[in-house]
Design a protein around this motif. Structure first.
Motif, PDB file in Angstrom:
ATOM      1  N   SER A  61       0.829  -1.211   0.000  1.00 16.52           N
ATOM      2  CA  SER A  61       0.000   0.000   0.000  1.00 16.52           C
ATOM      3  C   SER A  61       0.860   1.258   0.000  1.00 16.52           C
ATOM      4  CB  SER A  61      -0.931  -0.010   1.218  1.00 16.52           C
ATOM      5  OG  SER A  61      -1.814  -1.121   1.177  1.00 16.52           O
ATOM      6  N   ALA A  62       1.929   1.245   0.787  1.00 20.57           N
ATOM      7  CA  ALA A  62       2.820   2.412   0.856  1.00 20.57           C
ATOM      8  C   ALA A  62       3.510   2.655  -0.488  1.00 20.57           C
ATOM      9  CB  ALA A  62       3.860   2.203   1.954  1.00 20.57           C
ATOM     10  N   ARG A  65       1.039   4.141  -2.946  1.00 21.51           N
ATOM     11  CA  ARG A  65       0.733   5.553  -2.692  1.00 21.51           C
ATOM     12  C   ARG A  65       1.772   6.447  -3.366  1.00 21.51           C
ATOM     13  NH1 ARG A  65      -0.957   3.727   2.478  1.00 21.51           N
ATOM     14  NH2 ARG A  65       1.127   4.083   3.353  1.00 21.51           N
ATOM     15  N   GLU A  66       3.011   6.018  -3.357  1.00 16.57           N
ATOM     16  CA  GLU A  66       4.082   6.791  -3.971  1.00 16.57           C
ATOM     17  C   GLU A  66       4.081   6.650  -5.496  1.00 16.57           C
ATOM     18  OE1 GLU A  66       6.335   8.859  -2.563  1.00 16.57           O
ATOM     19  OE2 GLU A  66       5.265   8.613  -0.663  1.00 16.57           O
ATOM     20  N   PRO A  68       1.550   4.549  -8.111  1.00 21.15           N
ATOM     21  CA  PRO A  68       0.470   3.602  -8.422  1.00 21.15           C
ATOM     22  C   PRO A  68       0.783   2.654  -9.576  1.00 21.15           C
ATOM     23  CG  PRO A  68      -0.411   5.804  -8.072  1.00 21.15           C
ATOM     24  CD  PRO A  68       1.084   5.944  -8.132  1.00 21.15           C
ATOM     25  N   HIS A 104      -5.513  -0.566  -8.259  1.00 23.83           N
ATOM     26  CA  HIS A 104      -4.510   0.365  -8.795  1.00 23.83           C
ATOM     27  C   HIS A 104      -4.124   0.027 -10.231  1.00 23.83           C
ATOM     28  CE1 HIS A 104      -4.108   1.444  -4.540  1.00 23.83           C
ATOM     29  NE2 HIS A 104      -3.530   2.555  -4.958  1.00 23.83           N
TER      30      HIS A 104
END
Length: 263
Positions: A61-62, A65-66, A68, A104
């Motif tokens: 997930s991290a 976020r940076e 996709p 994503h």
């Protein structure tokens, strides 16, 4: 004498000239750091998300976020054993990670459908593509094993009825003593990194090969000191054994044919 108003007026005129840099408190800026891989994705990031997609939802997930687009990333673990992020999550049965990757933009596959117990989709794909259930996923993992990892009861039942969905690569398992014949390091060049290592890895010890610093790729024994690799059946690995110890190893793969001598 120049008045304060005249001086400020002159400064405004000079600052407006198009051939002068804008004065905003910073005279110049450093050039941005551009990675050597640009415009391709940084390989380390692709490796990280594929690795994390096996088990680590928070890290996945991290990373997304940076960036996709990493949802579509793939990684060659060695010798052509390619794996996508969604492929990693599928054979470990991590539905939560699969769903995040799909959200994503990851591309679903028959393996992810199997892990998600989407039996109607799996059935349609198998009907449209004869024998596709025999296709192996990353690391040579069968379609049936993906369904088992996802606890996908409907897909498991369907694949059992269909048949041929759990046929692994040919392998003649070796005992610990038999594997030890091949253990060691083999030099194929002049540099410190030009070394192949043969040893064991995995929860159930299996014979593997890697280049120094890489990950072990597990070997399937075909007999007569000849092996191939799980996930890369096109690779041919042959050992020369003298007095019950391998003296050299030959690796043939996609135009590469090297012989490495035991160190």
């Amino acid at each position: 004498m120049i008045s304060r108003r005249s001086m400020l007026s002159s400064m405004g005129f000079v600052a407006s000239l198009p051939w002068l840099p804008k004065l905003s408190g910073v005279i110049s800026q450093e050039k941005p750091v551009v990675p050597d891989s640009f415009p391709q994705t940084i390989p380390k990031l692709a490796s990280e998300i594929v690795g994390a997609s096996h088990v680590n939802l928070d890290k996945v997930s991290a990373l997304l976020r940076e960036n996709p687009s990493l949802a579509k990333a793939s990684w060659d673990w060695g010798f052509g054993d390619w794996e996508t992020a969604i492929g990693a999550a599928s054979h470990t049965g991590r539905r939560d990670i699969i769903e995040v990757l799909l959200a994503h933009g990851a591309s679903p596959t028959v393996f992810s459908f199997a892990a998600l117990d989407q039996v109607d989709v799996v059935r349609s794909i198998c009907k449209a593509n004869s024998k596709i259930q025999t296709t192996l996923g990353p690391h040579g993992i069968t379609l049936y094993k993906h369904a088992v990892a996802g606890k996908s009861e409907r897909v498991i039942e369907y694949l059992q009825e269909l048949g041929q969905a759990d046929v692994p690569q040919p392998d003649n398992p070796l005992s610990a003593d038999e594997m030890s014949v091949y253990f060691g390091k083999y030099d194929f060049g002049n540099g410190a990194q030009d070394v192949l290592e043969v040893g064991t890895g995995g929860t159930v010890p299996r014979l593997g090969i890697r280049r120094t610093g890489g990950s072990y790729r597990f070997m399937a024994c075909l007999g007569n000191h000849t092996f191939t690799l799980y996930g890369s059946p096109q690779v041919e690995i042959t050992f020369e054994v003298i007095e019950n110890q391998a003296a050299s190893v030959r690796v043939k793969n996609s135009g590469i044919d090297i012989v490495a001598k035991r160190i």
